[in-house]
Design an enzyme around this catalytic site. Structure first.
Site, PDB file in Angstrom:
ATOM      1  N   LYS A   1      19.013  -2.629  23.738  1.00 23.22           N
ATOM      2  CA  LYS A   1      18.305  -2.099  22.700  1.00 23.22           C
ATOM      3  C   LYS A   1      16.812  -2.325  22.909  1.00 23.22           C
ATOM      4  CE  LYS A   1      17.704  -3.062  17.551  1.00 23.22           C
ATOM      5  NZ  LYS A   1      18.021  -3.887  16.422  1.00 23.22           N
TER       6      LYS A   1
ATOM      7  N   SER B   1      19.781  -1.351  12.487  1.00 19.69           N
ATOM      8  CA  SER B   1      18.807  -0.921  13.289  1.00 19.69           C
ATOM      9  C   SER B   1      19.123  -0.574  14.908  1.00 19.69           C
ATOM     10  CB  SER B   1      17.445  -1.647  13.412  1.00 19.69           C
ATOM     11  OG  SER B   1      17.627  -2.868  13.702  1.00 19.69           O
TER      12      SER B   1
ATOM     13  N   SER C   1      21.997  -5.353  11.386  1.00 15.38           N
ATOM     14  CA  SER C   1      21.683  -4.188  12.204  1.00 15.38           C
ATOM     15  C   SER C   1      22.680  -3.973  13.381  1.00 15.38           C
ATOM     16  CB  SER C   1      20.146  -4.677  12.866  1.00 15.38           C
ATOM     17  OG  SER C   1      19.471  -4.447  11.965  1.00 15.38           O
TER      18      SER C   1
END
Length: 451
Positions: free
Chosen positions: A86, A160, A184
Site C-alpha cells: 500500500k 482505504s 481499512s
C-alpha cells in the site's frame, strides 16, 4: 500461450500456500510468475489499483530468487513471491504518496514490515492506490483515479486499502500489505471476496507507515485464504525498538492451546439498531446458523447501549485522526483535494481540551471491550453494514462502524468473505491472533464463506 505462461497465469490468482509449493517444486520460476503479474497489471490499468510499479526492480529480484533456489539456498519463507505494498508504507527507492498528487521523494529505507518481507525473499512489485490521505472507506482518489472492484464490478472497492485488495483479487499479486486504522483492510477485503486481517495493535511494527492515528494504526495483510495469513503473520510480527508502540511478547508467537468444546462465542444481536441493512442481517444470520456448532456455547451481545456507542466513539477517533494527519503530513496536505482539506480543517477549530476528551473517550471504550471479553472468547459480527454501494455513489457515513469495534480497542480482527461483497468478522481479545486464524480456517470449511 506456452505451458509455462499458462501455469504462471493460473498461479498468479492462486493462494500463497499453493504458490510456495509450486516455487519449491520448480513448477514455476519466480521470474515467470512475476512477469505474469506485471503483464496483468499493465492489462488492467483501468482498475487504478497501482500508483507505482517497479517492473525492473521486481524482475531483477525474481531472477535473484530463481538463482538462490537453483543453488538450494532460498532466502526465506517467501522467496520469489510477488507482493503488493500500500502506498502509505515505505519501500526503499520508491515514493510514498499517501494517495496525494505531485512529486514525492523516494523513501530512504523500507518500513519495518517491508524489511521483513524483503528479508524472507518476497518480490516487491510496487505501491498500490488508496483513498486520498488514507482517509476514506470506498477507494476514492481524485488524483490517481478511483480504484475499481474486479469482483463486484460497478461497485465500490472499499478502502482505504482499496488498491491492495484489488491487486490480490485481480491476480496482480499473490498477497498484499495494507494498513488498518478503522477498517481499512477489512472493508475492501469483504467487498472483493478476500480475507483481511487486522492484527493486535502493536503486533506488527508501524515504523515506516505514514501515520493516520498512531494509537490505532496497524499494518496488516489481504490474501485469498486464512491459511495464507497464518503463513505470513510469523514473518511480519516481531518487536521493533524503533516503534514506541511495538508490542513485546514474553513468549514467541505460537499456536494457541484451547479446547473447542469450551470456546465461548458472543454474537452481535442488535444489528438493525447499529444501522446494518436487512440484506446483511439475513446473510449474517445464515452464516451463523452454519458456524454455531463450531463453538462450545454462543450468546447474544448487545452493543447499542450508551457506553458502547461505536459510532460516537469512532467520530472521536476521527477527530484525533484529523489532527494527527495535519501534524504529521500538514505540508503534503496542501496538495490535497478541497474535500479532504475541508475534513481536516474541522480539527483546526477544536481546542486541546476537545482532543483530550476524545482521547479519554477511547480509553473508556477500551475498558468496555475488555469487560466484554470477560464474557466470551471471540465476538462475531458482520464486517460491513451493507453490500458494496455503486461506484461513484456518496460515501456511506457508517461503513466503518462494525470494523471500528476492534480497532478502537486494539483487538485483532479477521474478515472472512461472504457472498455479495459481504464479510463475517471475528474479533478476539488482544494477543489472540492465532486463535482467530485457527477459528477462521475451521469456519471457512463449514460456512458458506465466499460462495
Amino acid at each position: 500461450m506456452t505451458d509455462s505462461d499458462a501455469i504462471a497465469d493460473r498461479l498468479r490468482r492462486a493462494p500463497l500456500y499453493r504458490v510456495l509449493h509450486a516455487l519449491a517444486r520448480g513448477e514455476i520460476s519466480s521470474e515467470a510468475l512475476t512477469g505474469a503479474c506485471l503483464a496483468a497489471i499493465a492489462r488492467d490499468h483501468a482498475l487504478n489499483a497501482w500508483t507505482w510499479v517497479d517492473d525492473a526492480g521486481a524482475l531483477s529480484a525474481a531472477r535473484a530468487s530463481d538463482e538462490r533456489r537453483a543453488a538450494g539456498k532460498p532466502l526465506g519463507r517467501l522467496d520469489g513471491v510477488p507482493v503488493a505494498i500500500k502506498d502509505n508504507i515505505d519501500v526503499a527507492g520508491l515514493p510514498t504518496s499517501l494517495g496525494l498528487p505531485g512529486h514525492h521523494a523516494a523513501a530512504r529505507e523500507d518500513a519495518h514490515v517491508v524489511k521483513r518481507l524483503r528479508g524472507a525473499g518476497a518480490v516487491l512489485l510496487g505501491k498500490t492506490n488508496l483513498d486520498e490521505g488514507a482517509f476514506g472507506t470506498i477507494g476514492r482518489n481524485v488524483h490517481h483515479g478511483d480504484v475499481g472492484n474486479p469482483v463486484n464490478t460497478g461497485r465500490a472497492a472499499g478502502g482505504s486499502s482499496a488498491g491492495s485488495a484489488a491487486a490480490v483479487a485481480a491476480g496482480h499479486a499473490i498477497i498484499a500489505l495494507g494498513s488498518d486504522t478503522l477498517g481499512s483492510i477489512r472493508i475492501p477485503a469483504a467487498f472483493m471476496g478476500l480475507v483481511g486481517h487486522k492484527p493486535t495493535f502493536g503486533e506488527l511494527s508501524c515504523r515506516g507507515l505514514a501515520a493516520g492515528l498512531r494509537r490505532l494504526d496497524c499494518p496488516g495483510v489481504i490474501a485469498h485464504c486464512v491459511q495464507d495469513i497464518a503463513l505470513l503473520l510469523p514473518v511480519l510480527a516481531g518487536y521493533d525498538a524503533g516503534d514506541p508502540r511495538s508490542r513485546k511478547r514474553r513468549v514467541p508467537l505460537a499456536p494457541p492451546d484451547w479446547a473447542p468444546g469450551e470456546l465461548r462465542a458472543g454474537v452481535v444481536a442488535d444489528l438493525a439498531a447499529l444501522g446494518v441493512s436487512p440484506e446483511v442481517v439475513e446473510r449474517f444470520s445464515t452464516a451463523m446458523a452454519c458456524v454455531a456448532p463450531v463453538f462450545g456455547s454462543t450468546q447474544p451481545v448487545a452493543l447499542d447501549i450508551a457506553p458502547m456507542d461505536i459510532a460516537a466513539t469512532r467520530r472521536a477517533a476521527l477527530l484525533l485522526m484529523e489532527a494527527e494527519i495535519l501534524a504529521a503530513h500538514g505540508e503534503a496536505m496542501q496538495s490535497a483535494s478541497e474535500r479532504l482539506r475541508g475534513l481536516l480543517a474541522f480539527a483546526e477549530g477544536k481546542s486541546a481540551v476537545d482532543f483530550a476528551r476524545a482521547d479519554r473517550r477511547l480509553d473508556a471504550y477500551v475498558v468496555q471491550v475488555r469487560r466484554l471479553f470477560e464474557q466470551f472468547d471471540v465476538l462475531l459480527l458482520p464486517t460491513v453494514p451493507m453490500a458494496p454501494p455503486p461506484a461513484g455513489a456518496p460515501e456511506p457515513s457508517n461503513l466503518a462502524d462494525l470494523c471500528a469495534l476492534a480497532s478502537l480497542a486494539g483487538c485483532p480482527a479477521l474478515s472472512l468473505p461472504l457472498s455479495g461483497g459481504q464479510g463475517l468478522q471475528l474479533v478476539g481479545a488482544p494477543g489472540s491472533d492465532l486463535r482467530l486464524l485457527e477459528l477462521g480456517e475451521i469456519i471457512s470449511a463449514v460456512a458458506d464463506c465466499g460462495e
